[in-house]
Design a protein around this motif. Structure first.
Motif, mmCIF file in Angstrom:
data_model
loop_
_atom_site.group_PDB
_atom_site.id
_atom_site.type_symbol
_atom_site.label_atom_id
_atom_site.label_comp_id
_atom_site.label_asym_id
_atom_site.label_seq_id
_atom_site.Cartn_x
_atom_site.Cartn_y
_atom_site.Cartn_z
ATOM 1 N N LEU A 298 0.842 -1.196 0.000
ATOM 2 C CA LEU A 298 0.000 0.000 0.000
ATOM 3 C C LEU A 298 0.874 1.241 0.000
ATOM 4 O O LEU A 298 0.897 2.015 -0.943
ATOM 5 N N GLY A 299 1.649 1.404 1.049
ATOM 6 C CA GLY A 299 2.627 2.491 1.098
ATOM 7 C C GLY A 299 2.004 3.861 1.238
ATOM 8 O O GLY A 299 0.871 4.105 0.824
ATOM 9 N N MET B 5 7.422 -5.954 7.090
ATOM 10 C CA MET B 5 6.018 -5.561 7.078
ATOM 11 C C MET B 5 5.682 -4.544 8.172
ATOM 12 O O MET B 5 4.540 -4.094 8.283
ATOM 13 N N GLY B 6 6.645 -4.201 9.008
ATOM 14 C CA GLY B 6 6.421 -3.170 10.020
ATOM 15 C C GLY B 6 5.420 -3.556 11.091
ATOM 16 O O GLY B 6 4.851 -2.689 11.747
ATOM 17 N N SER C 248 4.665 3.245 11.799
ATOM 18 C CA SER C 248 3.252 3.611 11.996
ATOM 19 C C SER C 248 2.318 2.744 11.151
ATOM 20 O O SER C 248 1.186 3.143 10.864
ATOM 21 N N ILE C 249 2.758 1.560 10.744
ATOM 22 C CA ILE C 249 1.954 0.677 9.897
ATOM 23 C C ILE C 249 0.930 -0.080 10.748
ATOM 24 O O ILE C 249 1.248 -0.605 11.811
ATOM 25 N N ASP D 95 -6.600 -7.601 8.481
ATOM 26 C CA ASP D 95 -7.466 -7.259 7.362
ATOM 27 C C ASP D 95 -6.951 -6.091 6.526
ATOM 28 O O ASP D 95 -7.673 -5.541 5.696
ATOM 29 N N THR D 96 -5.688 -5.685 6.730
ATOM 30 C CA THR D 96 -5.130 -4.609 5.917
ATOM 31 C C THR D 96 -4.709 -5.143 4.549
ATOM 32 O O THR D 96 -4.476 -6.350 4.379
ATOM 33 N N VAL D 97 -4.614 -4.245 3.581
ATOM 34 C CA VAL D 97 -4.257 -4.648 2.211
ATOM 35 C C VAL D 97 -2.925 -5.392 2.165
ATOM 36 O O VAL D 97 -2.820 -6.457 1.531
ATOM 37 N N PRO D 98 -1.843 -4.899 2.804
ATOM 38 C CA PRO D 98 -0.572 -5.645 2.746
ATOM 39 C C PRO D 98 -0.667 -7.043 3.355
ATOM 40 O O PRO D 98 -0.125 -8.013 2.797
ATOM 41 N N ARG D 99 -1.357 -7.166 4.497
ATOM 42 C CA ARG D 99 -1.441 -8.478 5.140
ATOM 43 C C ARG D 99 -2.278 -9.447 4.297
ATOM 44 O O ARG D 99 -1.978 -10.647 4.228
ATOM 45 N N ILE D 100 -3.331 -8.948 3.638
ATOM 46 C CA ILE D 100 -4.150 -9.793 2.767
ATOM 47 C C ILE D 100 -3.310 -10.293 1.589
ATOM 48 O O ILE D 100 -3.348 -11.476 1.232
#
Length: 534
Positions: A430-431, A481-482, A492-493, A498-503
């Motif tokens: 996402l970034g 992945m922070g 601050s991630i 359910d976040t986009v990076p974790r999905i």
């Protein structure tokens, strides 16, 4: 009998520049100036104008990492004093920053493809002698800043450097880019620049006991801080020391969290990647700490110049152990300051820059810098490299936040080095918009839609899976992945599932496992030992 003491494991030595958490862009003089004038002062003035808005924002999860000061509303007067002192004590840096922005606007308006030479007579006074004007090959005007001269000038950050020493009881700390560190009753202000050997002494004091008199003499604290110092120390045996030992018939790697991995060869040589290391266990989460590092680190490698990969706090804590640091060669521009110069400025002696495909050998370890695309908002930033570590017949690629913008890069890597059996890849896909990091350096505000499209992101599931397949990876580890709690004050991630990076990371894990490829999302700590025959 003489009393011997050690520094307790939970003591933080937090480096500061002008009261702000020290990251690499606060060491390089030009970026320091731009951050003070165009990030920190406006932020503090906003807090003074409306502290309640900042308080509410800091309590809103969706705004984490935003430009909001995480302090109580009763700190307004203290923050106003910081603003006033900064405008006086950093006037030369403020003038320098304004001059850079003025010059950029001037050359963008006046440099029309004809000789740029006439513009030198109108250089703002603070910049005279420190800049060179030129055109890109496409004819766009640009400014080259002579960083080496700036480090020798009045714009150096050394006089602004200090540290705050205190006991940490949990992982949470205020976000580094938005909240200044104030003096506190339970902390010691260490007014020493980062090159000082006092940081090596304190780092060694975590591991090896010293006579209490020697500790008191070296720190030379005022009497009113001695009682506090005593709470930071613990009694220890003169010969007490605990450091990990490496097996002679195994390759071993240890994951310390985020992008930090220690890899050790059968001959006992080691490489430490992007060191960010926790102090102690908190909340029941197991993790490796500083005491789990080897006594001597053959080489630290840094992938790119972002605060979650180049952490001055950890670097100072391990400096006395490090034989050399390998870094990507910089682009020597305002947005791309030199990592090598920064590291030498804070006391490292042996810093080696490598171009892509250049290598270093450490007996049975070969270290090679490889191309690294993306993650910098499409800015021309050269200071980035994925690192290939080759031991025996195994290749380990630490790809950090590489964004697979052009799969042909990875085909060329495989053609050159063969299959990459062990792939470590970040998937923070996402970034943040690129202005989150680089906004203070821009000569003009960027259109919001353009800013949102140019993000500091890595590969998503599809791009990551393409890398896995092209390289022929047998084992895939998703990292950087922070998510670890001790890194949150830097990234601050949101670590939620359910976040986009974790999905996207879960999709990669599932797809790899379905293909018979070992895959794991790393978290907190991991240790793997590989026999020589593997």
């Amino acid at each position: 009998m003489e009393r011997f003491v050690k520094l307790k494991k939970n003591i933080v030595i937090e480096p500061l520049v002008n009261g702000w958490y020290a990251w690499s862009h606060l060491i390089s003089p030009a970026t320091l100036a731009m951050n003070i004038q165009f990030r920190y002062l406006p932020l503090l003035e906003s807090f003074v104008a409306n502290p309640n808005a900042h308080l509410v924002a800091c309590q809103t999860p969706s705004l984490r990492g935003g430009p909001f000061v995480d302090l109580a509303v009763d700190k307004v007067n203290e923050i106003q004093n910081i603003i006033n002192e900064t405008k006086v004590n950093c006037k030369n840096l403020i003038d320098f920053a304004e001059s850079i922005k003025q010059l950029y606007r001037q050359i963008l308006k006046s440099a029309d493809g004809y000789s740029i030479e006439p513009l030198y007579k109108d250089l703002p006074q603070p910049l005279q002698g420190y800049v060179e004007l030129n055109y890109s090959i496409a004819g766009y005007p640009e400014i080259y800043l002579n960083e080496s001269l700036l480090y020798k000038s009045q714009f150096s950050s050394k006089s602004l450097q200090s540290s705050l020493i205190y006991a940490v009881r949990e992982d949470e700390r205020p976000f580094i880019l938005s909240t200044p560190r104030l003096s506190r009753h339970d902390a010691i202000d260490l007014r020493q620049s980062f090159e000082s050997e006092i940081y090596d002494f304190l780092a060694q004091l975590r591991l090896k006991a010293q006579p209490i008199k020697k500790v008191l003499d070296r720190l030379n604290l005022p009497k009113e801080k001695l009682d506090l110092l005593s709470t930071f120390l613990e009694d220890a045996s003169e010969n007490e020391e605990s450091l990990p030992r490496q097996s002679s018939d195994m390759t071993r790697w240890r994951y310390f969290g985020h992008a930090c991995v220690l890899i050790e060869s059968p001959l006992g040589k080691n490489i430490l990647v992007d060191p960010i290391i926790s102090y102690c266990e908190s909340g029941g989460l197991k993790r490796f700490t500083l005491v789990d590092l080897p006594e001597s680190i053959d080489c630290v490698v840094l992938t790119h110049n972002h605060a979650d990969h180049v952490l001055i706090e950890t670097l100072l804590a391990i400096r006395h152990r490090v034989k050399c640091i390998a870094v990507p060669r910089s682009g020597d521009s305002l947005v791309d300051p030199s990592l090598r110069r920064m590291l030498m400025e804070i006391g490292f002696k042996n810093v080696i820059e490598l171009e892509s495909f250049e290598s270093l050998d450490f007996d049975d370890i070969k270290l090679t810098a490889l191309p690294f695309l993306g993650e910098h908002g499409d800015l021309d930033i050269r200071t980035k490299a994925a690192w290939l570590v080759s031991i025996e017949k195994q290749n380990y690629l630490f790809a950090a936040d590489s964004n697979n913008l052009d799969p042909q890069v990875y085909r060329l890597i495989k053609d050159t080095f063969g299959a990459i059996q062990n792939l470590f890849i970040g998937m923070e896909c996402l970034g943040a918009p690129f202005s989150w990091s680089y906004g203070p350096y821009l000569p003009f505000a960027i259109d919001r839609k353009k800013d949102q499209s140019r993000r500091l992101n890595g590969s998503d599931f599809q791009r990551g899976m393409s890398v896995v397949e092209i390289l022929g990876a047998e084992r895939v580890y998703i990292y950087a992945m922070g998510a670890e709690p001790w890194i949150q004050f830097i990234t601050s991630i949101d670590p939620a599932e359910d976040t986009v990076p974790r999905i996207n990371a879960k999709q990669l894990v599932d797809a790899c496992l379905n293909k018979g490829i070992q895959c794991e999302l790393l978290y907190c700590q991991k240790e793997v030992s590989i026999p020589l025959a593997a």
